[in-house]
Design an enzyme around this catalytic site. Structure first.
Site, PDB file in Angstrom:
ATOM      1  CG  ASP A 193       3.585   5.665   6.480  1.00 35.27           C
ATOM      2  OD1 ASP A 193       3.301   6.188   5.394  1.00 35.27           O
ATOM      3  OD2 ASP A 193       4.535   4.886   6.646  1.00 35.27           O
TER       4      ASP A 193
ATOM      5  CG  ASP B 256       8.023   3.492   8.031  1.00 34.96           C
ATOM      6  OD1 ASP B 256       7.754   4.667   7.700  1.00 34.96           O
ATOM      7  OD2 ASP B 256       8.207   2.590   7.204  1.00 34.96           O
TER       8      ASP B 256
ATOM      9  CG  ASP C 238       6.356   8.490   7.889  1.00 36.27           C
ATOM     10  OD1 ASP C 238       7.402   8.442   8.526  1.00 36.27           O
ATOM     11  OD2 ASP C 238       5.618   7.512   7.695  1.00 36.27           O
TER      12      ASP C 238
HETATM   13  P1  ADP Z   1       3.925   5.172   2.331  1.00 38.73           P
HETATM   14  O1  ADP Z   1       3.251   6.465   2.546  1.00 38.73           O
HETATM   15  O2  ADP Z   1       2.938   4.098   2.009  1.00 38.73           O
HETATM   16  O3  ADP Z   1       4.818   4.774   3.464  1.00 38.73           O
HETATM   17  P2  ADP Z   1       6.043   6.325   0.692  1.00 38.73           P
HETATM   18  O4  ADP Z   1       5.652   7.743   0.814  1.00 38.73           O
HETATM   19  O5  ADP Z   1       7.270   5.889   1.421  1.00 38.73           O
HETATM   20  O6  ADP Z   1       4.844   5.328   1.011  1.00 38.73           O
HETATM   21  O7  ADP Z   1       6.264   5.999  -0.837  1.00 38.73           O
HETATM   22  C1  ADP Z   1       5.215   6.228  -1.735  1.00 38.73           C
HETATM   23  C2  ADP Z   1       5.443   5.611  -3.073  1.00 38.73           C
HETATM   24  O8  ADP Z   1       6.592   6.210  -3.668  1.00 38.73           O
HETATM   25  C3  ADP Z   1       5.723   4.150  -3.033  1.00 38.73           C
HETATM   26  O9  ADP Z   1       4.539   3.404  -3.056  1.00 38.73           O
HETATM   27  C4  ADP Z   1       6.540   3.954  -4.306  1.00 38.73           C
HETATM   28  O10 ADP Z   1       5.675   3.847  -5.402  1.00 38.73           O
HETATM   29  C5  ADP Z   1       7.307   5.254  -4.421  1.00 38.73           C
HETATM   30  N1  ADP Z   1       8.645   5.144  -3.849  1.00 38.73           N
HETATM   31  C6  ADP Z   1       9.125   5.769  -2.757  1.00 38.73           C
HETATM   32  N2  ADP Z   1      10.412   5.461  -2.531  1.00 38.73           N
HETATM   33  C7  ADP Z   1      10.758   4.579  -3.506  1.00 38.73           C
HETATM   34  C8  ADP Z   1      11.954   3.861  -3.805  1.00 38.73           C
HETATM   35  N3  ADP Z   1      13.054   3.970  -3.069  1.00 38.73           N
HETATM   36  N4  ADP Z   1      11.933   3.061  -4.889  1.00 38.73           N
HETATM   37  C9  ADP Z   1      10.829   2.928  -5.629  1.00 38.73           C
HETATM   38  N5  ADP Z   1       9.678   3.562  -5.391  1.00 38.73           N
HETATM   39  C10 ADP Z   1       9.626   4.379  -4.336  1.00 38.73           C
HETATM   40 MG    MG Z   2       6.217   4.810   4.926  1.00 38.50          MG
END
Ligand code: ADP
Ligand code: MG
Length: 627
Positions: free
Chosen positions: A327, A520, A524
């Site tokens: 991730d 983390d 995921d």
């Molecule tokens: P990653 O796979 O890199 O860990 P996430 O799946 O957690 O990322 O989140 C993907 C995208 O969704 C983030 O880059 C953001 O644009 C958006 N996002 C997710 N949660 C939030 C939040 N609480 N506030 C704002 N944007 C969010």
């Molecule tokens: Mg993440």
């Protein structure tokens, strides 16, 4: 040595002295038999008792039974042959007990090594009352209580420093030997040792939910998840021991019968003796002991490095990992975003940030934490209503009666709001107020210091494929993957898409190759449990992640993944060495015994010798982390 071990050492010494005396000083037959029997009982009474209990409990075939039958048989044979030399039975018990003592010492030692980790268990917490410190049971401390940790004491409960500065020794938790400096406002986790200053800490969790309790639970329950090798051995012993007993019986009866039929004379005592030797040789102790011990030592060695492995089955799977899927946010990057720009806003920058921070007040996503930190104000949750978090997209909420949406393009597209793209590279949080676009906040994250090295180390450890999955925008994802040297990258994925991608990657694996997912747990956790091996970041990861994961990295350092793989390979290699070595020696001895070449002395020497070597080899797994 504990009391029980001391006691058996004393018994061993008494029996050994008696044995040597009887062997060297000639004595009248009766007296010699009595003394031999005394020595036999001193050294073997517990084995006889256990064997007898086993028969009563209908669990007949264990090593106690083998030893009891073999030695009692040897005594009976000697008496039958009118010999007063019962040294064989005494010697077999003596060596067997020496082996047992050695084993219990070795197991105890590796347990103690793991207990060094267990030593993180705090016994009390200090609470200040009327200017005096009072020691209380950490279980009784409520969330939000202020506790005092003095130099030399362990931090008993997770919390945030209110007052004081100090450096903390985290080595028991993370394997990191450099102390960590903390000051007011910093989060501290339980299990660290406070080295220099007095700290006042406001607890943020209950004791049972604190890092220390969770680690201890993990380590304590790791024994319950058996590896294939371990269950192989216990199944093996269940079939093997009765089979050997039948073999021994056949050896005692069949050849003499054949000889009788052929008119050669039975030679019963020779064949009974061979059968008894056969029983001694067949004792499967070396395997039964050394294999769980190797895994145990491997898990212990790993935990010294801050790698918690929840069971020996995971150690086994880990050694076959060929694809590692990461991730991005919080795993390869620090997940600590800095606001680097606020664009196109109709309002003042501060106001926009405040709306965003308020809407995010209930999220545990690193983005949310960063926005709240950037806002810097005390946030009044009363102003926020109807919070809804859309994983992988963002949040919507009502702030002061205004409906606020904060998230990525996907979120805006879902709401039918047109966005203005950002020209700079970074994660973009679009904000809409009451359904109309209000601007975006550009935030940027940096890679963890070891991420690049971690990918290179995985390659060196024979991982053929590294993949990054992220919900973030393509541009950011590519940039990160290129900097770190990751082979493949898939971006703009929702949590469900990540599961699909991992399933695709799983279906492409061939043979024994396995896939590990490192995350983390924020957006995921489902993937963590879907992968062959889920590896979670322990310090910043969510509780859900630590639950779902099979392996937890205490200090969030991705470099530990390659280390964990190396430890698992070394541990598995040791297990295989022990299986092959012990079985080879056993079968060779069984053959020699059946043909009358090896006598009972040789048999017990081989048995204890193999066991000692196998246990010593197993203990090597404890230092597998220091490669
Ligand atoms: P990653 O796979 O890199 O860990 P996430 O799946 O957690 O990322 O989140 C993907 C995208 O969704 C983030 O880059 C953001 O644009 C958006 N996002 C997710 N949660 C939030 C939040 N609480 N506030 C704002 N944007 C969010
Ligand atoms: Mg993440």
């Amino acid at each position: 040595m504990n009391r029980k071990q001391k006691k058996s050492l004393i018994r061993i010494i008494i029996a050994a002295v008696l044995l040597i005396l009887l062997k060297t000083a000639p004595m009248p037959g009766r007296l010699s038999i009595i003394l031999y029997l005394a020595a036999y009982l001193v050294i073997g009474y517990d084995i006889l008792r256990k064997a007898f209990r086993g028969i009563l409990n209908r669990q007949v075939f264990d090593e106690n039974f083998l030893m009891a039958v073999a030695t009692l048989g040897a005594i009976a044979l000697a008496v039958y042959e009118r010999s007063s030399d019962l040294s064989e039975a005494v010697a077999v018990m003596l060596f067997y007990q020496t082996g047992e003592l050695f084993e219990s010492y070795a197991v105890g030692k590796s347990r103690r090594n793991i207990s060094a980790l267990m030593d993180i268990r705090p016994d009390y917490a200090n609470i200040e009352k009327d200017g005096k410190l009072e020691r209380v049971d950490p279980y009784e401390v409520a969330v939000g209580t202020v506790i005092v940790v003095q130099p030399g004491e362990k931090v008993p409960i997770d919390g945030v420093v209110l007052e004081g500065t100090s450096s903390l020794n985290t080595s028991a938790l993370t394997g990191e030997s450099l102390p960590r400096d903390v000051a007011s406002g910093d989060e501290v986790i339980s299990g660290c040792i406070n080295m220099t200053g007095v700290l006042k800490i406001r607890t943020s969790k209950e004791f049972g939910e604190s890092t220390v309790s969770r680690i201890l639970e993990l380590v304590e329950s790791s024994g319950a998840r058996k590896s294939r090798a371990e269950s192989f051995i216990s199944r093996f012993a269940r079939i093997y021991t009765p089979a050997v007993c039948c073999g021994a019986l056949a050896l005692a009866v069949v050849p003499p019968l054949i000889r009788l039929i052929m008119g050669l004379g039975g030679d019963w005592s020779i064949w009974v003796y061979r059968a008894l030797t056969f029983l001694v040789i067949s004792c499967p102790c070396a395997l039964v002991i050394s294999i769980p011990l190797s895994f145990f030592a491997g898990i212990g060695g790993a935990s010294h490095e801050g790698i918690l492995i929840k069971g020996s089955n995971y150690l086994e799977t880990l050694s076959h990992v060929k694809t590692v899927v990461f991730d991005k946010t919080g795993t390869l990057t620090r997940g600590v975003f800095e606001v680097s720009g606020i664009h196109h806003n109709r309002l003042e920058n501060e106001k926009l940030l405040e709306y965003a921070a308020l809407a995010e007040c209930a999220s545990s996503h690193p983005i949310s934490l960063s926005l709240r930190r950037a806002c810097g104000k005390e946030l009044d949750r009363e102003r926020v209503r109807n919070i809804k978090e859309l994983p992988g997209k963002g949040v919507v909420a009502e702030v002061d009666g205004v409906s606020v949406a904060a998230g990525n393009e996907k979120l805006m597209a879902g709401l039918g709001i047109e966005t203005i793209p950002c020209r700079s590279v970074g994660t973009v949080i679009h904000i809409a107020l009451d359904g109309s676009y209000a601007g975006h906040i550009l935030i940027s994250d940096i890679e963890k210091p070891h991420s690049k090295e971690a990918i290179a180390a995985l390659k060196r450890a024979g991982v053929s494929r590294t993949v990054m999955l992220t919900g973030d925008a393509d541009r950011v994802a590519r940039h990160t993957a290129e900097t770190l040297g990751i082979d493949e990258v898939y971006s703009e994925l929702l949590p469900g898409d990540k599961v699909d991608k991992v399933e695709q990657l799983l279906s492409k694996l061939s043979g024994k190759a396995r896939l590990a997912f490192v995350g983390d747990g924020i957006n995921d956790a489902p993937v963590l449990s879907r992968a062959d091996i889920g590896i979670a970041m322990g310090a910043m990861g969510s509780d859900a992640a630590i639950e779902a994961a099979d392996i937890v990295l205490m200090d969030d350092d991705p470099l530990k993944i390659a280390k964990a793989i190396k430890i698992s390979r070394k541990c598995i290699r040791i297990v295989h060495e022990n299986i092959v070595f012990a079985l080879a020696v056993k079968f060779a001895c069984l053959l020699l015994g059946a043909f009358g070449i090896a006598d009972m002395w040789a048999a017990i020497f081989a048995d204890v010798g193999v066991m000692v070597l196998a246990v010593l080899n197993a203990i090597r797994a404890l230092s597998a982390g220091r490669l």
